[in-house]
Structure formats: C-alpha cells, structure tokens
Design an enzyme around this catalytic site. Structure first.
Site, PDB file in Angstrom:
ATOM      1  N   ASN A  37       0.856  -1.183   0.000  1.00 22.76           N
ATOM      2  CA  ASN A  37       0.000   0.000   0.000  1.00 22.76           C
ATOM      3  C   ASN A  37       0.889   1.228   0.000  1.00 22.76           C
ATOM      4  OD1 ASN A  37      -2.509   1.410   0.143  1.00 22.76           O
ATOM      5  ND2 ASN A  37      -2.142   1.804   2.316  1.00 22.76           N
ATOM      6  N   HIS A  77       0.951   5.284   1.313  1.00 22.31           N
ATOM      7  CA  HIS A  77       0.288   6.194   2.253  1.00 22.31           C
ATOM      8  C   HIS A  77       0.906   7.581   2.114  1.00 22.31           C
ATOM      9  CE1 HIS A  77      -1.998   7.244   5.837  1.00 22.31           C
ATOM     10  NE2 HIS A  77      -0.928   7.878   6.278  1.00 22.31           N
ATOM     11  N   SER A 116       4.934   6.906   1.988  1.00 15.09           N
ATOM     12  CA  SER A 116       5.432   5.627   2.503  1.00 15.09           C
ATOM     13  C   SER A 116       4.815   4.490   1.714  1.00 15.09           C
ATOM     14  CB  SER A 116       5.063   5.450   3.982  1.00 15.09           C
ATOM     15  OG  SER A 116       5.581   6.491   4.780  1.00 15.09           O
ATOM     16  N   ASP A 149      -2.292   0.692   8.042  1.00 14.17           N
ATOM     17  CA  ASP A 149      -1.020   1.430   7.997  1.00 14.17           C
ATOM     18  C   ASP A 149      -0.003   0.961   9.037  1.00 14.17           C
ATOM     19  OD1 ASP A 149      -2.246   3.037   6.043  1.00 14.17           O
ATOM     20  OD2 ASP A 149      -3.019   4.414   7.563  1.00 14.17           O
TER      21      ASP A 149
END
Length: 214
Positions: free
Chosen positions: A114, A116, A148, A157
C-alpha cells in the site's frame, strides 16, 4: 542470438476510486520502466474510475464488494480467488478504502503493498486518508511529510515500511497544495518500488528494519 526476456511480475491491483496510482503503474508497465504486468484490477466501487482506466488498458476487471458478497467471509474468498485465478503474485492497493480479509492476507502474506501519503508511523491508522492526513500534518507543524510504501497486515497502515520519499511542508501550504506535491511523489515512488521487487533488488521476505529512501 535472441535475448530471452525475463518474465514480468504478475500484479493484482485493488482500488476504490480514481486510480491515479493505478494509472502511474499502467504507464510504467507500458513504457518499459516497470517489468510487471497487471493481471486484474478489483474494485469495491462499481463506478470507480480505476475500473475504467483498467478497461482502457485492456486489463480484466472485477467489482467485488458488500453489494456482490454481503457476507464478509465470502467477499474475502472472492477477492483471494479472483487474484489467484488471474495469476497475481504481488498485490498492490491503489486507494483501496477497506481492510483485506484474513484469507487474502494469508494467501499473500508479505506480498501486499500500500502507499500512504505521509511518513509512517506518523499520521496513519483508521480514518487517516486523503485530505485528513495533510490537514493533520500541517496542524502538527511538521516541516517534512512524504510518501510511505508499506506491507499490508491486519491493521491500517501498521505493516513494515519498505520505501519512502520526503516532501517539504512549506510555510504557506494548504492540505490541497501539499497533497498535490505528495501525489507527484506517489506516482514516482510506487512504480519504482514495485520495479525493485520485480528485479529482485528488494526481497520482501527479509527483515524490513532498514527503510529505503527513493
């Protein structure tokens, strides 16, 4: 003598909305800077622009959500099975606004990424997305924010950060102006990080204590 091209890394992308990071990955695959192939794009939003972006690139799509599968366990199974059926080996979240279920996370342990829009672990967690992140960064008086790329686990997260890029917070920044500069870095960092995985330069099974700045 004909040069044998290495196999491309098969990707599965999961998105919820506009899919600008998806488009950056599609573009990188097309121009040859990313040795990967997107096998399927899944969205929990049947009207997501991300699905249209995928269709324009002739990438298979699937709408899988609580509408198509009201039972969370069945939805989780459908997502995992769709990714597996299309041969995806690395899963890329591109603005996906839901947690992945235990079956998908187990099947793709250390293989789900992912991105962020902040320097984790700061300004992450449930409810921290989009403009909320940038507003919180500015309110906290931070002088540096950034992007990130992290592995995904059972919590928002929380997974290990594997790459980041810093972006200065300017004195006159608003959430919108900061977001625009950070999004530029997302579109650069995400494909580059995936390429490092595809090339074997980055091993997702090793210790992740050393974050790589790109």
């Amino acid at each position: 003598m004909e040069r044998i091209q290495p196999p491309k890394l098969p990707l599965g992308v999961i998105a919820s909305h506009g899919g600008t990071n998806l488009q950056a990955i599609i573009d990188a695959c097309t121009d040859g800077s990313l040795d990967a192939e997107i096998r399927v794009v899944i969205s929990n939003n049947s009207r997501a622009l991300a699905l249209e972006r995928a269709r324009r690139a002739n990438i298979p799509t699937a709408h899988l959500s609580s509408v198509t599968h009201p039972d969370p366990a069945r939805l989780d199974a459908a997502i995992a099975d769709t990714l597996t059926t299309h041969g995806a080996e690395l899963i890329v979240l591109a603005g996906y606004m839901r947690k992945l279920g235990p079956r998908t996370l187990s099947r793709y342990r250390n293989r789900v990424l992912n991105v962020h829009p902040a320097l984790l672990p700061k300004f992450g967690g449930r409810g921290m997305y989009g403009e909320r992140v940038h507003a919180a960064v500015i309110a906290a008086g931070e002088r540096v924010s950034g992007v990130s790329v992290h592995l995904v686990d059972e919590e928002y997260d929380r997974g290990p950060v594997i790459a980041h890029a810093e972006v200065p917070v300017l004195p006159n920044d608003t959430p919108d102006t900061l977001a625009a500069r950070i999004l530029e870095q997302e579109h650069r960092l995400y494909p580059q990080t995936i390429q490092r995985i595809a090339s074997g330069e980055m091993d997702l099974d090793i210790d992740h204590s050393a974050v790589q700045e790109i």
